[in-house]
Scaffold this active site. Structure first.
Site, mmCIF file in Angstrom:
data_model
loop_
_atom_site.group_PDB
_atom_site.id
_atom_site.type_symbol
_atom_site.label_atom_id
_atom_site.label_comp_id
_atom_site.label_asym_id
_atom_site.label_seq_id
_atom_site.Cartn_x
_atom_site.Cartn_y
_atom_site.Cartn_z
ATOM 1 N N ASN A 52 -1.692 -7.533 7.114
ATOM 2 C CA ASN A 52 -1.981 -7.198 5.721
ATOM 3 C C ASN A 52 -3.190 -7.986 5.224
ATOM 4 O O ASN A 52 -3.435 -9.132 5.636
ATOM 5 C CB ASN A 52 -0.760 -7.384 4.810
ATOM 6 C CG ASN A 52 -0.113 -8.750 4.903
ATOM 7 O OD1 ASN A 52 -0.112 -9.381 5.947
ATOM 8 N ND2 ASN A 52 0.424 -9.213 3.794
ATOM 9 N N ILE A 53 -3.949 -7.344 4.359
ATOM 10 C CA ILE A 53 -5.176 -7.927 3.805
ATOM 11 C C ILE A 53 -5.131 -7.713 2.300
ATOM 12 O O ILE A 53 -5.243 -6.579 1.824
ATOM 13 C CB ILE A 53 -6.431 -7.251 4.417
ATOM 14 C CG1 ILE A 53 -6.396 -7.340 5.955
ATOM 15 C CG2 ILE A 53 -7.701 -7.888 3.859
ATOM 16 C CD1 ILE A 53 -7.426 -6.474 6.658
ATOM 17 N N GLU A 54 -4.903 -8.811 1.581
ATOM 18 C CA GLU A 54 -4.761 -8.698 0.131
ATOM 19 C C GLU A 54 -6.116 -8.812 -0.568
ATOM 20 O O GLU A 54 -7.131 -9.164 0.053
ATOM 21 C CB GLU A 54 -3.778 -9.766 -0.371
ATOM 22 C CG GLU A 54 -2.388 -9.537 0.191
ATOM 23 C CD GLU A 54 -1.342 -10.521 -0.322
ATOM 24 O OE1 GLU A 54 -1.712 -11.544 -0.937
ATOM 25 O OE2 GLU A 54 -0.143 -10.246 -0.095
ATOM 26 N N GLU A 65 0.801 -2.151 8.744
ATOM 27 C CA GLU A 65 1.024 -0.887 9.457
ATOM 28 C C GLU A 65 -0.157 0.054 9.247
ATOM 29 O O GLU A 65 -0.605 0.756 10.164
ATOM 30 C CB GLU A 65 2.305 -0.204 8.954
ATOM 31 C CG GLU A 65 3.578 -1.031 9.088
ATOM 32 C CD GLU A 65 3.877 -1.930 7.882
ATOM 33 O OE1 GLU A 65 2.925 -2.506 7.313
ATOM 34 O OE2 GLU A 65 5.053 -2.064 7.534
ATOM 35 N N CYS A 98 7.593 -0.888 4.038
ATOM 36 C CA CYS A 98 7.711 -0.351 2.677
ATOM 37 C C CYS A 98 7.561 1.174 2.675
ATOM 38 O O CYS A 98 7.171 1.794 3.670
ATOM 39 C CB CYS A 98 6.658 -1.000 1.783
ATOM 40 S SG CYS A 98 5.023 -0.267 1.924
ATOM 41 N N CYS A 101 4.129 2.602 3.658
ATOM 42 C CA CYS A 101 3.879 2.567 5.104
ATOM 43 C C CYS A 101 4.713 3.622 5.831
ATOM 44 O O CYS A 101 4.255 4.219 6.801
ATOM 45 C CB CYS A 101 4.149 1.174 5.648
ATOM 46 S SG CYS A 101 2.880 -0.002 5.134
HETATM 47 N N1 THU Z 1 3.286 -5.533 3.228
HETATM 48 C C1 THU Z 1 2.879 -4.958 4.404
HETATM 49 O O1 THU Z 1 1.821 -5.298 4.954
HETATM 50 N N2 THU Z 1 3.660 -3.982 4.945
HETATM 51 C C2 THU Z 1 4.853 -3.583 4.409
HETATM 52 O O2 THU Z 1 5.408 -2.594 4.867
HETATM 53 C C3 THU Z 1 5.458 -4.368 3.331
HETATM 54 C C4 THU Z 1 4.471 -5.118 2.503
HETATM 55 C C5 THU Z 1 2.434 -6.569 2.626
HETATM 56 C C6 THU Z 1 1.703 -6.142 1.387
HETATM 57 C C7 THU Z 1 1.514 -7.439 0.667
HETATM 58 O O3 THU Z 1 0.322 -8.058 1.138
HETATM 59 C C8 THU Z 1 2.698 -8.296 1.085
HETATM 60 O O4 THU Z 1 3.234 -7.670 2.248
HETATM 61 C C9 THU Z 1 3.777 -8.406 0.025
HETATM 62 O O5 THU Z 1 4.137 -7.152 -0.471
HETATM 63 ZN ZN ZN Z 2 3.658 -1.107 3.436
#
Ligand code: THU
Ligand code: ZN
Length: 149
Positions: A52-54, A65, A98, A101
């Site tokens: 994940n990249i915020e 994903e 989530c 995804c």
């Molecule tokens: N996140 C994911 O990368 N994939 C998921 O399926 C659940 C959430 C990340 C997004 C965010 O950077 C962090 O987890 C918290 O929600």
């Molecule tokens: Zn997700």
């Protein structure tokens, strides 16, 4: 969703779990502090990873994903057959991908039968357990392209 363990997994599934755990370390998650890693094998047998990249604009966040799937699409492959996801999950029920995804995965797993391995890690990044599931189970009624056209 069935619980499984590393020893009963095939070599490829084990390596997907390890790669998801490894790429999770590269996550850029300064806002949530919640790191996620994903590794998939595409229909051509190639492995793609993502984390994940915020962003300070939180809605710009890329999920692990999605990043792995985008890498697959860039290599001109449009389906995957197995994906491992590594994330912290210390609650009673496992932490799972989530809804966004799940929907994104459904675009490239039309049958819903691809293997989804979910590795839950504790606060010290140690593997707690692995769950095996599929989109058929996680997203039984996806929104599909046929709904648009
Ligand atoms: N996140 C994911 O990368 N994939 C998921 O399926 C659940 C959430 C990340 C997004 C965010 O950077 C962090 O987890 C918290 O929600
Ligand atoms: Zn997700």
């Amino acid at each position: 969703m069935k619980i499984t363990d590393l020893n009963s997994l095939s070599e490829i599934d084990k390596s997907l779990i390890y790669k998801a755990i490894e790429i999770r370390q590269s996550a850029y998650a300064p806002y949530s502090g919640y790191k996620v890693g994903a590794a998939l094998t595409d229909a051509a047998g190639k492995i793609h990873t993502g984390c994940n990249i915020e962003s300070a604009v939180l809605t710009l966040t890329s999920h692990a994903e999605m990043v792995a799937i985008d890498s697959m699409v860039k290599s001109v492959c449009l389906s995957f057959n197995r994906i491992a996801i590594a994330l912290r999950g210390t609650g009673e029920s496992p932490a799972t991908p989530c809804g966004l995804c799940r929907q994104k995965m459904s675009e490239f797993d039309k049958s819903g039968n691809s293997i989804i391995l979910i590795a839950n890690l504790d606060d010290n990044d140690q593997l707690i357990n692995i769950h095996e599931t599929s989109l058929k189970e996680l997203l039984p009624y996806p929104f599909g392209g046929d709904n648009i056209g």
